[in-house]
Structures are given as structure tokens and as C-alpha cells.
Design a protein around this motif. Structure first.
Motif, PDB file in Angstrom:
ATOM      1  N   GLY A 165       0.817  -1.205   0.000  1.00 19.73           N
ATOM      2  CA  GLY A 165       0.000   0.000   0.000  1.00 19.73           C
ATOM      3  C   GLY A 165       0.851   1.255   0.000  1.00 19.73           C
ATOM      4  N   GLY A 166       1.992   1.198   0.683  1.00 22.25           N
ATOM      5  CA  GLY A 166       2.885   2.354   0.716  1.00 22.25           C
ATOM      6  C   GLY A 166       3.456   2.668  -0.657  1.00 22.25           C
ATOM      7  N   GLU A 167       3.849   1.629  -1.396  1.00 18.19           N
ATOM      8  CA  GLU A 167       4.369   1.839  -2.755  1.00 18.19           C
ATOM      9  C   GLU A 167       3.306   2.443  -3.657  1.00 18.19           C
ATOM     10  OE1 GLU A 167       7.650  -1.813  -2.946  1.00 18.19           O
ATOM     11  OE2 GLU A 167       5.533  -2.192  -3.383  1.00 18.19           O
ATOM     12  N   ALA A 168       2.075   1.962  -3.521  1.00 17.28           N
ATOM     13  CA  ALA A 168       0.988   2.501  -4.336  1.00 17.28           C
ATOM     14  C   ALA A 168       0.704   3.958  -3.983  1.00 17.28           C
ATOM     15  CB  ALA A 168      -0.272   1.655  -4.148  1.00 17.28           C
ATOM     16  N   ALA A 169       0.721   4.272  -2.698  1.00 19.87           N
ATOM     17  CA  ALA A 169       0.464   5.647  -2.264  1.00 19.87           C
ATOM     18  C   ALA A 169       1.564   6.590  -2.737  1.00 19.87           C
ATOM     19  CB  ALA A 169       0.322   5.695  -0.748  1.00 19.87           C
ATOM     20  N   ARG A 170       2.826   6.135  -2.656  1.00 20.28           N
ATOM     21  CA  ARG A 170       3.928   6.983  -3.130  1.00 20.28           C
ATOM     22  C   ARG A 170       3.849   7.196  -4.646  1.00 20.28           C
ATOM     23  NH1 ARG A 170       6.588   4.220   1.092  1.00 20.28           N
ATOM     24  NH2 ARG A 170       7.196   2.490  -0.270  1.00 20.28           N
ATOM     25  N   PHE A 171       3.453   6.166  -5.361  1.00 18.82           N
ATOM     26  CA  PHE A 171       3.277   6.310  -6.810  1.00 18.82           C
ATOM     27  C   PHE A 171       2.192   7.341  -7.099  1.00 18.82           C
ATOM     28  CE2 PHE A 171       1.338   5.406 -10.866  1.00 18.82           C
ATOM     29  CZ  PHE A 171       2.398   5.068 -11.693  1.00 18.82           C
ATOM     30  N   MET A 172       1.057   7.253  -6.410  1.00 18.80           N
ATOM     31  CA  MET A 172      -0.037   8.188  -6.634  1.00 18.80           C
ATOM     32  C   MET A 172       0.384   9.613  -6.290  1.00 18.80           C
ATOM     33  SD  MET A 172      -3.126   8.577  -7.685  1.00 18.80           S
ATOM     34  CE  MET A 172      -4.071   7.056  -7.616  1.00 18.80           C
ATOM     35  N   LYS A 173       1.140   9.764  -5.237  1.00 15.51           N
ATOM     36  CA  LYS A 173       1.615  11.098  -4.846  1.00 15.51           C
ATOM     37  C   LYS A 173       2.517  11.683  -5.932  1.00 15.51           C
ATOM     38  CE  LYS A 173       4.073  13.564  -1.177  1.00 15.51           C
ATOM     39  NZ  LYS A 173       4.763  13.445   0.154  1.00 15.51           N
ATOM     40  N   ALA A 174       3.409  10.873  -6.476  1.00 12.20           N
ATOM     41  CA  ALA A 174       4.280  11.342  -7.552  1.00 12.20           C
ATOM     42  C   ALA A 174       3.476  11.660  -8.815  1.00 12.20           C
ATOM     43  CB  ALA A 174       5.349  10.278  -7.870  1.00 12.20           C
ATOM     44  N   LEU A 175       2.457  10.877  -9.096  1.00 11.60           N
ATOM     45  CA  LEU A 175       1.612  11.106 -10.251  1.00 11.60           C
ATOM     46  C   LEU A 175       0.878  12.443 -10.135  1.00 11.60           C
ATOM     47  CD1 LEU A 175       0.355   9.844 -12.881  1.00 11.60           C
ATOM     48  CD2 LEU A 175      -1.464   8.954 -11.424  1.00 11.60           C
ATOM     49  N   VAL A 176       0.294  12.699  -8.976  1.00 13.18           N
ATOM     50  CA  VAL A 176      -0.420  13.966  -8.757  1.00 13.18           C
ATOM     51  C   VAL A 176       0.529  15.153  -8.847  1.00 13.18           C
ATOM     52  CG1 VAL A 176      -1.668  15.319  -7.009  1.00 13.18           C
ATOM     53  CG2 VAL A 176      -2.243  12.896  -7.383  1.00 13.18           C
ATOM     54  N   SER A 177       1.693  15.004  -8.253  1.00 12.52           N
ATOM     55  CA  SER A 177       2.668  16.090  -8.277  1.00 12.52           C
ATOM     56  C   SER A 177       3.081  16.426  -9.701  1.00 12.52           C
ATOM     57  CB  SER A 177       3.898  15.693  -7.439  1.00 12.52           C
ATOM     58  OG  SER A 177       4.890  16.701  -7.498  1.00 12.52           O
ATOM     59  N   ALA A 178       3.276  15.401 -10.541  1.00 13.22           N
ATOM     60  CA  ALA A 178       3.670  15.641 -11.935  1.00 13.22           C
ATOM     61  C   ALA A 178       2.547  16.324 -12.707  1.00 13.22           C
ATOM     62  CB  ALA A 178       4.045  14.323 -12.594  1.00 13.22           C
ATOM     63  N   LEU A 179       1.303  15.959 -12.431  1.00 10.58           N
ATOM     64  CA  LEU A 179       0.167  16.582 -13.123  1.00 10.58           C
ATOM     65  C   LEU A 179      -0.051  18.024 -12.672  1.00 10.58           C
ATOM     66  CD1 LEU A 179      -2.352  13.593 -13.050  1.00 10.58           C
ATOM     67  CD2 LEU A 179      -1.329  14.613 -15.095  1.00 10.58           C
ATOM     68  N   GLU A 180       0.239  18.313 -11.437  1.00 11.04           N
ATOM     69  CA  GLU A 180      -0.007  19.664 -10.900  1.00 11.04           C
ATOM     70  C   GLU A 180       1.129  20.636 -11.212  1.00 11.04           C
ATOM     71  OE1 GLU A 180      -2.880  18.659  -7.065  1.00 11.04           O
ATOM     72  OE2 GLU A 180      -0.722  19.062  -6.754  1.00 11.04           O
ATOM     73  N   SER A 181       2.271  20.113 -11.645  1.00  6.90           N
ATOM     74  CA  SER A 181       3.429  20.978 -11.888  1.00  6.90           C
ATOM     75  C   SER A 181       3.222  21.816 -13.141  1.00  6.90           C
ATOM     76  CB  SER A 181       4.697  20.152 -12.024  1.00  6.90           C
ATOM     77  OG  SER A 181       4.605  19.298 -13.142  1.00  6.90           O
TER      78      SER A 181
END
Length: 406
Positions: free
Chosen positions: A390-406
């Protein structure tokens, strides 16, 4: 006279759908000339002629589902262009009297299915079919004839076709087999079922493959879905959403590669990939296709858009090769382009993750104590919890959101 049967087109797939015939009876073909196009596992494949000659018979109609080993065409290697029309005209009356005369004559010379002559004539796209492909286990049984108690009618059918007929309630007496010597095949039963029940259809092509892969995924994967939103306040009005999603997935895969992987449950091994091959789900009237943009991490924005346009055009024309659907390491489904906010996308094994993007919605957020309306992109990601934490999935999602918001 040589018989050409449907060869194994790869990946152990047992059946194909006839899309287009490029030849007809009486046509003269040359070696490697494309004679028909079939679709299997969501990909279209051109089938070439294994030798030159004149087409004397053709089996199967466009839309039919046929199995490996089913007879496609019979080719007379001795016929030529100058004699083709004469042979066709003189044979027409004989054909009317005995539609199976040529086949009966051929079978009289080689009564045994394993004879060398039969093996020699069995050619495929890449060479000769193994002798086992013609050693078909045909279920033969006798039934009483309506004409006379003394006469008997033999029905020949593959065992699988007989079982299928029993399940669908199809009477074999009324089926005309399309296999060698009138053998009833599975595709004959499917066709009869379509005709028997108006308003229903047999799943074919991409839809049939999708049904099989979704059932496999449901049985095998320990699926968990995580959701999040990306605030798009920095986006321009004409942003290419799919391109931005592809680029953001690449960034997230680099930061958390555990989701860019394959998992083998039999050996309990996980392969984490360094390259990013993104399967992009494309909806079409023929069903769902997932072509793969390989090495997406090496693509610029304009290259991604060009790839998407070319691929969608190929799918609409039903001209997409099997190789274009292979080797994906993670999948993107942009269902929000049609409708939907959140979803639980289905992971396609051996992949371990699929990212879904919903419809962009308006939201109110607080900006320096004041309400502000912004666009938000809903994100849903399903992952295989056997291969990812679950931690790996959450970190992936966080990186995905950050890339979209940049």
C-alpha cells in the motif's frame, strides 16, 4: 490439389475471426499473396498463400470464428491463368451434380488421415503443419434417417462441437459442417446459435478477448484501488490531457518503480522494469484495444500525440498488429473522456497496476483564506496487492499527482 488450413498465428490462440477474404474461387494466387485477413487476440493478421495456383474451394464466411486446423482454401497448383476459366466452366456442371466430388476423389487416394500425402499438403504461413494437426479426433455416430429405416446418416463433429451444441441446445442434424469432409466445428455451432436466437450475438474479436482476459484478472489478482485528485490550476486551457497523463505516469514510474512491473504467481517472482511501456486503453465499436507506447520515457509531448492519433486511426481501420499490443508494463485508461469520475479499473496480468483518469470536475478550494474555483482531475489506480505494498501505491499516486499539478 493442396489443402491449406488455419495455422497457429502465435501465443497459443485457438481461434480467429475472418475479417476479409481477398480471393474468391477461381482466382489465381501467387506464393505469399495475402488471401485473407483474420483477427485474433485483438490484433489483425494477414494470412498469405503457402503456394501458387488456382483457388478451387473456399471455406468460412466473413465474421465466422474458426479454429486452428480448420480448412481455409484448396489450391490447384497445376492450374494456370490460361486454363482457369475453362476448368471453371467445365467443372460447374459437375459441381452441381456432386459438390464434394473433388474432395471425395482426393480422400479416396488417401483414406488414412495420417498418410504422407496429407501431411505434405498441410501447409501454414511459416511452413508445414505438424502431422498431429491433421490427426483430428472426430466424433462419429449414426442416427436413423427420415427417408428409410434401412438407410443411415453419418454425422461427423469434433467432440468440443458436440459438447457446445448440447449446451446451446443446437440440433446437429441441421448443421452443415465447414470442416474437412463436412466435419462440424465449433464455429458452425456458434453460427447456428446466432441464427437461432435473434437479438443475441456471439462475442467476437476484441470483445471475446476482453471477456477472457477480464475473467482471468478477476480470478488471479488481489486488486486494491486507491483514489486521489490533481488540482489543475496551473494548466492552460488547451492542455492535451492524455499526453499529460502519459508523461506523469512516466515520472511516477521513475520515482516508484514497483508499480511498473510484472508479477508471476506461479514462481512468486516480480520483474521491475527500467523502461516504461504504457498500454493506452482505446474504446472502439469493435471492442476494447490496449496498444502499447513503448519506451514512453523517450517520447516528447508532440511524439505522444502523433502516436495516439496514428494508433487510433489504425484501430478504426482494424489494422493493428499483434506486436502493437504486447509488452506493456503499466496501463492508462482515460475513461473520463466519455463519463465517470472514479472507477475500479481492472489490472491486466502480468502487469501490477492500471491508472484511470475520470472526468475533470469543478471544485472550490481555499486560497489564502478565500474560496477559489479550480479544475480537479479525479484519479483511480488499481494495483495487485500481491506484488505491491500500500505504501508503494500511495507513493506512486503522490508522484503522479505532483507531476500533473506541476
Amino acid at each position: 490439389m493442396k489443402a491449406f488450413t488455419l495455422p497457429d498465428l502465435g501465443e497459443g490462440l485457438a481461434e480467429s475471426e475472418i475479417i476479409t477474404w481477398h480471393v474468391d474461387i477461381g482466382d489465381v494466387v501467387t506464393l505469399d499473396q495475402v488471401i485473407l485477413t483474420v483477427e485474433t487476440a485483438k490484433a489483425t493478421v494477414d494470412v498469405p498463400a503457402p503456394y501458387s495456383g488456382t483457388i478451387t474451394s473456399r471455406h468460412g464466411n466473413e465474421g465466422d470464428i474458426i479454429n486452428i486446423g480448420s480448412l481455409l482454401v484448396e489450391i490447384d497448383e497445376h492450374a494456370n491463368v490460361t486454363t482457369t476459366h475453362a476448368v471453371t466452366n467445365t467443372a460447374s456442371s459437375e459441381t452441381a451434380q456432386s459438390p464434394t466430388s473433388s474432395r471425395s476423389q482426393a480422400s479416396s487416394k488417401n483414406d488414412k488421415p495420417n498418410s504422407p500425402a496429407v501431411t505434405k499438403d498441410a501447409a501454414t504461413v511459416v511452413g508445414n503443419v505438424s502431422q498431429a494437426s491433421h490427426n483430428i479426433n472426430i466424433d462419429e455416430y449414426w442416427v436413423g434417417s427420415e427417408k428409410s429405416h434401412d438407410e443411415k446418416v453419418v454425422i461427423t463433429a469434433l467432440p468440443s462441437a458436440r459438447v457446445l451444441a448440447q449446451k446451446l441446445g443446437i440440433d446437429l442434424h441441421h448443421i452443415q459442417g465447414s470442416g474437412p469432409d463436412g466435419v462440424i466445428l465449433d464455429c458452425d455451432i456458434h453460427q447456428a446459435s446466432d441464427q437461432q436466437r435473434p437479438g443475441t450475438e456471439m462475442l467476437r474479436g476484441a470483445r471475446r478477448s476482453m471477456a477472457a482476459s477480464m475473467a482471468k484478472a478477476h480470478q488471479q489478482i488481489a486488486a486494491v484501488t486507491i483514489t486521489e485528485e490533481a488540482i489543475l490550476s496551473t494548466w492552460a486551457t488547451n492542455e492535451d490531457i492524455t499526453t499529460r497523463l502519459v508523461q506523469a505516469i512516466v515520472v511516477a514510474c521513475k520515482k516508484e518503480p514497483a508499480l511498473n512491473a510484472w508479477f508471476d504467481p506461479d514462481t512468486m517472482t516480480r520483474c521491475v522494469h527500467s523502461m516504461v511501456n504504457i498500454g493506452v486503453a482505446v474504446d472502439s465499436q469493435y471492442g476494447l484495444y490496449v496498444p502499447v507506447i513503448r519506451h514512453a520515457d523517450e517520447f516528447h509531448a508532440e511524439d505522444i500525440r502523433e502516436w495516439i492519433n496514428d494508433t487510433v486511426a489504425g484501430i478504426k481501420a482494424r489494422k493493428i498488429g499483434r506486436e502493437q499490443l504486447q509488452h506493456g508494463t503499466i496501463t492508462l485508461t482515460n475513461f473520463g473522456a466519455i463519463a465517470g469520475i472514479y472507477a475500479t479499473p481492472v489490472v491486466s496480468p502480468p502487469q501490477v497496476a492500471i491508472v484511470g483518469a475520470g472526468r475533470i470536475i469543478k471544485k472550490l478550494i481555499m486560497d489564502n483564506g478565500k474560496p477559489k474555483e479550480v479544475n480537479a482531475l479525479p484519479l483511480s489506480m488499481t494495483f495487485d496487492h500481491r506484488a505491491c505494498t500500500g505504501g508503494e501505491a500511495a507513493r506512486f499516486m503522490k508522484a503522479l499527482v505532483s507531476a500533473l499539478e506541476s
